[in-house]
Design an enzyme around this catalytic site. Sequence first.
Site, PDB file in Angstrom:
ATOM      1  N   ASP A 207       0.816  -1.218   0.000  1.00 30.16           N
ATOM      2  CA  ASP A 207       0.000   0.000   0.000  1.00 30.16           C
ATOM      3  C   ASP A 207       0.850   1.268   0.000  1.00 30.16           C
ATOM      4  OD1 ASP A 207      -2.544   1.334   0.089  1.00 30.16           O
ATOM      5  OD2 ASP A 207      -2.242   1.716   2.224  1.00 30.16           O
ATOM      6  N   SER A 232      -6.631   5.229  -0.152  1.00 25.52           N
ATOM      7  CA  SER A 232      -6.959   3.929  -0.731  1.00 25.52           C
ATOM      8  C   SER A 232      -8.449   3.647  -0.576  1.00 25.52           C
ATOM      9  CB  SER A 232      -6.157   2.827  -0.041  1.00 25.52           C
ATOM     10  OG  SER A 232      -4.772   3.069  -0.144  1.00 25.52           O
ATOM     11  N   GLN A 282      -5.203  -1.981  -6.974  1.00 24.45           N
ATOM     12  CA  GLN A 282      -5.771  -1.060  -5.990  1.00 24.45           C
ATOM     13  C   GLN A 282      -6.381   0.137  -6.695  1.00 24.45           C
ATOM     14  OE1 GLN A 282      -3.411   1.888  -3.473  1.00 24.45           O
ATOM     15  NE2 GLN A 282      -3.890   0.348  -1.928  1.00 24.45           N
TER      16      GLN A 282
END
Length: 290
Positions: A207, A232, A282
């Site tokens: 991430d 995110s 993502q």
Amino acid sequence: MHQALKDLLDLLDLEQIEEDMFRGQSRSAVVPRVFGGQVAAQALVAAGRTVPADRLAHSLHAYFLVAGDPGAPIVYTVDRIRDGRSFTTRRVVAVQHGRPIFHLSASFQTYEEGLDHQAPMPPAPDPESLPTAAELLPRYADSVLSPDVVARMLEAREAVDLRYVDAPPFAFVGKPQPPRSQVWFKAGGKLADDPLLHVCLATYVSDMTLLDSVLLAHGRGGWAVGDVVGASLDHAMWFHRPFRADEWLLYDQESPSASGGRGLGQARIYTQDGHLAITVIQEGVVRVPR
């Protein structure tokens, strides 16, 4: 082992407070909310604690619902969705201040032989030839980044040795680049042999930089320079082959699309000897401040 890595491993060693219920703490982040990679990694730890040791994580799908409070613990509740002959499925809800902040579904599988092919590893320089974060980031202090931002970024990355193949996005403000980015990473010390730990460490790091390629496409530096507001939204990973997170992994990232205030990143993670270990996708909020 670096103290920062010990601290990170302590974060991943959740406290069990009831059957299928765990509690985790938080560490400081570069932005005033819990780092998304931490929540995802802790949720996967919680799921893995309820699965037989011979079943390895092969995928996860997650949604970030609300920004987490770094000053409060997070409670992870695991639902045992399915225990089949080969596959086990778990659902995890992370709760803070009485409301869900994160959902994760994860699947685990017993090892079996099968068909085998992979996309080839792209070219990349030797990671040892690249500057460390401690060598690279101070170059941008004052000229692009404030010293405070540099200090926070270095603190957040102390547990992991992460090295950019090319310059980070804040080096290209106002200069759009191809929407692709590569970094090498590994844990900042030797890890135990537990496969779940290595998968969770890779989840944590995944991430950190995945949306960099979105920023590069538009010549934006991101939160570090304040020209983009981002967070995110969802995160998916598929674990294809065994790997160690304390050995070099190449994170090859690209962005196929950005629209509607969102940007999509997709990536492949390779071992240094060329095996495709992980696929990551993502989507995140990517908004230009008004």
